[in-house]
Design a protein around this motif. Structure first.
Motif, mmCIF file in Angstrom:
data_model
loop_
_atom_site.group_PDB
_atom_site.id
_atom_site.type_symbol
_atom_site.label_atom_id
_atom_site.label_comp_id
_atom_site.label_asym_id
_atom_site.label_seq_id
_atom_site.Cartn_x
_atom_site.Cartn_y
_atom_site.Cartn_z
ATOM 1 N N ILE A 73 0.852 -1.187 0.000
ATOM 2 C CA ILE A 73 0.000 0.000 0.000
ATOM 3 C C ILE A 73 0.888 1.237 0.000
ATOM 4 N N LEU A 74 0.622 2.133 -0.921
ATOM 5 C CA LEU A 74 1.390 3.365 -1.057
ATOM 6 C C LEU A 74 0.649 4.494 -0.348
ATOM 7 N N ILE A 75 1.250 4.996 0.724
ATOM 8 C CA ILE A 75 0.686 6.103 1.485
ATOM 9 C C ILE A 75 1.301 7.406 0.981
ATOM 10 N N ALA A 76 0.462 8.307 0.509
ATOM 11 C CA ALA A 76 0.934 9.617 0.060
ATOM 12 C C ALA A 76 1.090 10.514 1.288
ATOM 13 N N VAL A 77 2.318 10.828 1.636
ATOM 14 C CA VAL A 77 2.578 11.621 2.838
ATOM 15 C C VAL A 77 2.340 13.093 2.531
ATOM 16 N N SER A 78 1.244 13.600 3.079
ATOM 17 C CA SER A 78 0.791 14.947 2.757
ATOM 18 C C SER A 78 1.140 15.963 3.832
ATOM 19 N N LYS A 79 1.968 15.574 4.797
ATOM 20 C CA LYS A 79 2.316 16.511 5.875
ATOM 21 C C LYS A 79 2.963 17.768 5.280
ATOM 22 N N PHE A 80 2.557 18.898 5.806
ATOM 23 C CA PHE A 80 3.040 20.219 5.403
ATOM 24 C C PHE A 80 2.590 20.626 3.995
ATOM 25 N N GLN A 81 1.834 19.769 3.327
ATOM 26 C CA GLN A 81 1.347 20.131 1.996
ATOM 27 C C GLN A 81 0.107 21.010 2.117
ATOM 28 N N PRO A 82 -0.058 21.978 1.221
ATOM 29 C CA PRO A 82 -1.242 22.856 1.282
ATOM 30 C C PRO A 82 -2.508 22.120 0.855
ATOM 31 N N LEU A 83 -3.639 22.690 1.215
ATOM 32 C CA LEU A 83 -4.925 22.083 0.910
ATOM 33 C C LEU A 83 -5.119 21.890 -0.595
ATOM 34 N N GLU A 84 -4.598 22.814 -1.401
ATOM 35 C CA GLU A 84 -4.760 22.681 -2.859
ATOM 36 C C GLU A 84 -4.109 21.399 -3.375
ATOM 37 N N ALA A 85 -2.938 21.062 -2.824
ATOM 38 C CA ALA A 85 -2.246 19.846 -3.246
ATOM 39 C C ALA A 85 -3.017 18.606 -2.804
ATOM 40 N N GLN A 109 -3.711 17.026 14.691
ATOM 41 C CA GLN A 109 -4.700 18.090 14.480
ATOM 42 C C GLN A 109 -4.611 18.672 13.075
ATOM 43 N N GLU A 110 -3.390 18.850 12.585
ATOM 44 C CA GLU A 110 -3.210 19.389 11.240
ATOM 45 C C GLU A 110 -3.869 18.490 10.205
ATOM 46 N N GLY A 111 -3.713 17.197 10.375
ATOM 47 C CA GLY A 111 -4.327 16.256 9.445
ATOM 48 C C GLY A 111 -5.843 16.294 9.500
ATOM 49 N N LEU A 112 -6.399 16.379 10.714
ATOM 50 C CA LEU A 112 -7.848 16.428 10.863
ATOM 51 C C LEU A 112 -8.422 17.674 10.192
ATOM 52 N N GLU A 113 -7.745 18.795 10.373
ATOM 53 C CA GLU A 113 -8.225 20.039 9.769
ATOM 54 C C GLU A 113 -8.108 20.004 8.253
ATOM 55 N N LYS A 114 -7.005 19.464 7.764
ATOM 56 C CA LYS A 114 -6.757 19.446 6.327
ATOM 57 C C LYS A 114 -7.751 18.550 5.583
ATOM 58 N N PHE A 115 -8.119 17.430 6.217
ATOM 59 C CA PHE A 115 -8.982 16.449 5.546
ATOM 60 C C PHE A 115 -10.425 16.502 6.032
ATOM 61 N N GLU A 116 -10.775 17.571 6.744
ATOM 62 C CA GLU A 116 -12.099 17.665 7.363
ATOM 63 C C GLU A 116 -13.234 17.477 6.368
ATOM 64 N N GLU A 117 -13.122 18.089 5.192
ATOM 65 C CA GLU A 117 -14.239 18.035 4.240
ATOM 66 C C GLU A 117 -14.490 16.625 3.720
ATOM 67 N N TRP A 118 -13.460 15.787 3.714
ATOM 68 C CA TRP A 118 -13.643 14.399 3.266
ATOM 69 C C TRP A 118 -13.997 13.478 4.423
ATOM 70 N N LEU A 119 -13.380 13.691 5.579
ATOM 71 C CA LEU A 119 -13.660 12.851 6.737
ATOM 72 C C LEU A 119 -15.105 12.991 7.204
#
Length: 222
Positions: free
Chosen positions: A24-36, A54-64
């Motif tokens: 499984i390939l995990i795309a590490v999105s830490k520090f990446q902007p919401l547009e990316a 917390q950063e991850g929860l906020e970034k992915f809120e619309e999908w989660l």
């Protein structure tokens, strides 16, 4: 080449390296902007890795927040007992569980929340002070009584490690092989989370089931 193209190019490579059971390939999105992140999700990427809860929860809120969302969020940083309760707000996996105290707290919290989460025991096999996790002897001791490491909601998925900080290929291979040997002897049903942008090919050759790749997917950050 865009994020989607880079991701699926690497996925094709992983399939060639391990056609019988691609990791499984995990795309590490830490520090990446919401547009990316939006570009990645729109491109069909499902597995994402964040190292700040917390950063991850906020970034992915619309999908989660969508019940039908296929998105799978992995926490890939060290899990701290004081903040792990937040994992249950959207994370499906925790890759950095590096102390027995954290294991016990994760088990208690999962039971209380009645939400499922899978986790990896993090091994520090390079003995670097900058790295978090169990040493080899401690890891083997913990694995001797695996029934205490899971409950109805919190499930031990396997073990995770990182190669040496200097990235030396031979030493990296030794570290990954050491964890693979521990799995073979003490936890054959477990999965391995090993490999990042600079060493994922070695990790696959040594049996990794999950690879955590950031810059090779999203490109170098400015």
């Amino acid at each position: 080449m865009g994020i989607r193209e880079r991701y699926f190019q690497i996925q094709e490579e992983l399939t060639r390296l391990r056609p019988e059971k691609p990791p499984i390939l995990i795309a590490v999105s830490k520090f990446q902007p919401l547009e990316a992140v939006r570009e990645a999700v729109d491109g069909g990427i499902v597995h994402f890795g964040e190292n700040r809860i917390q950063e991850g929860l906020e970034k992915f809120e619309e999908w989660l927040s969508r019940k039908d969302s296929p998105l799978v969020l992995h926490h890939i940083g060290p899990v701290q007992s004081g903040t792990l309760r937040k994992l249950f707000q959207g994370y499906s996996y925790a890759h950095g569980v590096g102390s027995l105290q954290t294991v016990e707290e994760l088990l208690r919290r999962a039971q209380k929340e009645q939400k499922k989460i899978r986790y990896f025991l993090q091994a520090n096999l390079t003995n670097e002070e900058s790295k978090h996790g169990f040493g080899e002897k401690e890891l083997v001791k913990i694995l001797s009584d695996k029934k205490k490491l899971s409950n109805e909601f919190c499930i031990l998925e396997g073990m995770m490690t990182m190669g040496p900080s200097d990235g030396e290929p031979n030493r990296t291979r030794e570290v990954f092989r050491e964890l693979a040997n521990i799995r073979k002897e003490y936890y054959p049903e477990g999965k391995l989370s090993m490999g990042m942008s600079g060493d994922y090919k070695i990790a696959i050759e040594e049996g990794s089931d999950y690879v955590r790749i950031g810059s090779a997917v999203f490109g170098e950050r400015n």
